[in-house]
Design a protein around this motif. Structure first.
Motif, PDB file in Angstrom:
ATOM      1  N   ASN A   1       0.839  -1.257   0.046  1.00 47.06           N
ATOM      2  CA  ASN A   1       0.076  -0.025   0.014  1.00 47.06           C
ATOM      3  C   ASN A   1       0.827   1.125  -0.053  1.00 47.06           C
ATOM      4  O   ASN A   1       2.255   1.213   0.422  1.00 47.06           O
ATOM      5  N   ILE A   2       0.439   2.101  -0.487  1.00 49.08           N
ATOM      6  CA  ILE A   2       0.862   3.634  -0.362  1.00 49.08           C
ATOM      7  C   ILE A   2       0.062   4.505   0.526  1.00 49.08           C
ATOM      8  O   ILE A   2      -1.106   4.639   0.428  1.00 49.08           O
ATOM      9  N   SER A   3       0.668   5.434   1.219  1.00 48.67           N
ATOM     10  CA  SER A   3      -0.229   6.071   2.429  1.00 48.67           C
ATOM     11  C   SER A   3       0.075   7.522   2.065  1.00 48.67           C
ATOM     12  O   SER A   3      -0.204   8.249   1.163  1.00 48.67           O
ATOM     13  N   PHE A   4       1.335   8.272   2.714  1.00 50.17           N
ATOM     14  CA  PHE A   4       1.379   9.475   2.889  1.00 50.17           C
ATOM     15  C   PHE A   4       3.010   9.852   3.282  1.00 50.17           C
ATOM     16  O   PHE A   4       3.415   8.864   3.803  1.00 50.17           O
ATOM     17  N   GLY A   5       3.557  10.765   2.837  1.00 53.04           N
ATOM     18  CA  GLY A   5       4.784  11.379   3.480  1.00 53.04           C
ATOM     19  C   GLY A   5       4.921  12.289   4.203  1.00 53.04           C
ATOM     20  O   GLY A   5       3.960  12.761   4.943  1.00 53.04           O
ATOM     21  N   PRO A   6       6.287  13.082   4.302  1.00 53.32           N
ATOM     22  CA  PRO A   6       6.749  14.206   5.307  1.00 53.32           C
ATOM     23  C   PRO A   6       5.811  15.245   5.243  1.00 53.32           C
ATOM     24  O   PRO A   6       5.224  15.961   6.390  1.00 53.32           O
ATOM     25  N   VAL A   7       5.063  15.607   4.061  1.00 51.23           N
ATOM     26  CA  VAL A   7       4.191  16.656   3.939  1.00 51.23           C
ATOM     27  C   VAL A   7       3.011  16.511   5.130  1.00 51.23           C
ATOM     28  O   VAL A   7       2.701  17.679   5.557  1.00 51.23           O
ATOM     29  N   VAL A   8       2.458  15.423   5.039  1.00 47.21           N
ATOM     30  CA  VAL A   8       1.408  15.428   5.757  1.00 47.21           C
ATOM     31  C   VAL A   8       1.805  15.351   7.371  1.00 47.21           C
ATOM     32  O   VAL A   8       1.057  15.892   8.202  1.00 47.21           O
ATOM     33  N   VAL A   9       2.945  15.029   7.798  1.00 46.67           N
ATOM     34  CA  VAL A   9       3.428  14.934   9.121  1.00 46.67           C
ATOM     35  C   VAL A   9       3.626  16.372   9.374  1.00 46.67           C
ATOM     36  O   VAL A   9       3.352  16.977  10.674  1.00 46.67           O
ATOM     37  N   ARG A  10       4.233  17.273   8.494  1.00 48.46           N
ATOM     38  CA  ARG A  10       4.467  18.692   8.725  1.00 48.46           C
ATOM     39  C   ARG A  10       3.272  19.016   8.927  1.00 48.46           C
ATOM     40  O   ARG A  10       3.139  20.242   9.776  1.00 48.46           O
ATOM     41  N   ALA A  11       2.206  19.018   8.186  1.00 46.77           N
ATOM     42  CA  ALA A  11       0.993  19.644   8.495  1.00 46.77           C
ATOM     43  C   ALA A  11       0.267  19.351   9.859  1.00 46.77           C
ATOM     44  O   ALA A  11      -0.174  20.183  10.446  1.00 46.77           O
ATOM     45  N   LEU A  12       0.347  18.026  10.114  1.00 43.55           N
ATOM     46  CA  LEU A  12      -0.240  17.716  11.597  1.00 43.55           C
ATOM     47  C   LEU A  12       0.179  18.256  12.683  1.00 43.55           C
ATOM     48  O   LEU A  12      -0.083  18.532  13.805  1.00 43.55           O
ATOM     49  N   ARG A  13       1.833  18.416  12.428  1.00 45.78           N
ATOM     50  CA  ARG A  13       2.760  19.223  13.413  1.00 45.78           C
ATOM     51  C   ARG A  13       2.093  20.536  13.774  1.00 45.78           C
ATOM     52  O   ARG A  13       2.209  21.154  14.910  1.00 45.78           O
ATOM     53  N   GLN A  14       1.579  21.119  12.863  1.00 45.25           N
ATOM     54  CA  GLN A  14       0.812  22.488  12.985  1.00 45.25           C
ATOM     55  C   GLN A  14      -0.353  22.550  13.779  1.00 45.25           C
ATOM     56  O   GLN A  14      -0.730  23.491  14.272  1.00 45.25           O
ATOM     57  N   VAL A  15      -1.052  21.348  13.880  1.00 43.90           N
ATOM     58  CA  VAL A  15      -2.467  21.457  14.469  1.00 43.90           C
ATOM     59  C   VAL A  15      -2.471  20.638  15.641  1.00 43.90           C
ATOM     60  O   VAL A  15      -3.824  20.632  16.337  1.00 43.90           O
ATOM     61  N   THR A  16      -1.542  19.906  16.138  1.00 40.60           N
ATOM     62  CA  THR A  16      -1.681  19.293  17.440  1.00 40.60           C
ATOM     63  C   THR A  16      -0.508  19.224  18.328  1.00 40.60           C
ATOM     64  O   THR A  16       0.546  19.264  17.680  1.00 40.60           O
TER      65      THR A  16
ATOM     66  N   PHE B   1      11.727  13.228   7.944  1.00 43.98           N
ATOM     67  CA  PHE B   1      10.717  12.990   8.872  1.00 43.98           C
ATOM     68  C   PHE B   1      11.108  13.957  10.253  1.00 43.98           C
ATOM     69  O   PHE B   1      10.105  14.250  11.004  1.00 43.98           O
ATOM     70  N   ALA B   2      12.310  13.865  10.476  1.00 38.63           N
ATOM     71  CA  ALA B   2      12.562  14.600  11.690  1.00 38.63           C
ATOM     72  C   ALA B   2      12.248  16.247  11.332  1.00 38.63           C
ATOM     73  O   ALA B   2      11.522  16.685  12.203  1.00 38.63           O
ATOM     74  N   GLN B   3      12.720  16.571  10.190  1.00 37.70           N
ATOM     75  CA  GLN B   3      12.259  18.238   9.989  1.00 37.70           C
ATOM     76  C   GLN B   3      10.835  18.349  10.057  1.00 37.70           C
ATOM     77  O   GLN B   3      10.483  19.559  10.329  1.00 37.70           O
ATOM     78  N   ALA B   4      10.139  17.277   9.451  1.00 39.20           N
ATOM     79  CA  ALA B   4       8.488  17.467   9.333  1.00 39.20           C
ATOM     80  C   ALA B   4       8.025  17.520  10.982  1.00 39.20           C
ATOM     81  O   ALA B   4       6.947  17.994  11.008  1.00 39.20           O
ATOM     82  N   GLY B   5       8.633  17.114  11.723  1.00 37.99           N
ATOM     83  CA  GLY B   5       8.086  17.053  13.030  1.00 37.99           C
ATOM     84  C   GLY B   5       7.879  15.766  13.782  1.00 37.99           C
ATOM     85  O   GLY B   5       7.251  15.821  14.888  1.00 37.99           O
ATOM     86  N   ALA B   6       8.517  14.887  13.254  1.00 35.87           N
ATOM     87  CA  ALA B   6       8.188  13.337  14.114  1.00 35.87           C
ATOM     88  C   ALA B   6       9.125  13.581  15.365  1.00 35.87           C
ATOM     89  O   ALA B   6      10.261  14.024  15.207  1.00 35.87           O
TER      90      ALA B   6
END
Ligand code: DX5
Ligand code: ZN
Length: 233
Positions: free
Chosen positions: A56-71, A91-96
């Protein structure tokens, strides 16, 4: 007896819930993440799939970064991708805050774990159902988190593999033997029934997708259904 005491302690541990947003409504992802936070989730589990390591394919760092802004919840990235070492910095830069790689996907696992830590993150390793615990023997002391897959990775909504209960018990014993503080997490097919069995076997963090985001009563009711009062099993 110290052994008995630590067994008792682990069985009374407060169990944490990590909702997997794979089962969320992606058109309303920010709201879903915030609803999980308000309902008392402890962290968000982000399933990254590449279509190679898993079908399966899901999502990448862009979505992680977006979530980092809202929670404010900690974000853990479960990388179900081949050669995960190529993407750690992104992924580190995206906020994991935690990166979990698969033992089966990382040829030089010790180096990968060191790289995750050098980025200032918590390092986790996931094991597929068919992968024996013994393959982590040389690195277990380096882990912040051990993720036992209770389904074959790639899709949400699968059935919990009951045979994994014994693996969870053996993982708990392995960590207790050397008094390791590494968290023991389980992922796949966790619902109100399987949650208590996994916790009784020694799991302290439960990843839950379908049973949280697709619960007919909403997310707060879903968490109440999975956790007994106070979150102690
Ligand atoms: C499976 C993923 C899981 C999954 C859990 O590949 O790693 O995190 O989304 O979903 P449920 O709870 O539906 O099994
Ligand atoms: Zn996962």
């Amino acid at each position: 007896m110290p052994g008995r005491q630590s067994e008792g302690e682990c069985r009374m541990k407060q169990v944490k819930i990590a909702p997997s947003i794979l089962a969320a409504d992606f058109a309303r992802l920010g709201e879903e993440a915030q609803a999980a936070e308000q309902a008392g989730a402890d962290r968000l589990h982000l399933d990254i799939m590449d279509g190679r390591f898993v079908p399966n394919i899901s999502f990448g760092p862009v979505v992680v970064r977006a979530l980092r802004q809202v929670t404010r919840l900690p974000l853990e990235a479960h990388l179900m991708i081949a050669e995960p070492e190529r993407y750690l910095a992104e992924f580190a830069q995206a906020g994991a805050g935690t990166i979990i790689v698969h033992q089966e996907a990382s040829l030089h696992l010790e180096r990968t774990l060191s790289q995750i830590k050098a980025l200032g993150l918590r390092a986790g390793v996931a094991l597929n159902p068919a992968t024996p615990l013994v393959l982590l023997e040389e690195v277990i002391a380096e882990l912040d988190l051990l993720l036992i897959m209770t389904v074959n990775p790639g899709f949400g909504g699968q059935k919990f593999i009951t045979g994994m209960l014994s693996k969870i018990e053996r993982a708990r014993a392995l960590l207790a033997k050397d008094s390791l503080s590494c968290e023991l997490e389980v992922d796949g097919g966790i619902n109100a029934q399987t949650a208590s069995r996994a916790a009784a076997a020694g799991a302290e963090v439960l990843v839950i997708g379908t049973a949280v985001f697709k619960h007919p009563g909403g997310i707060p009711a879903a968490l109440r259904a999975v956790l007994p009062a106070g979150g102690r099993f």
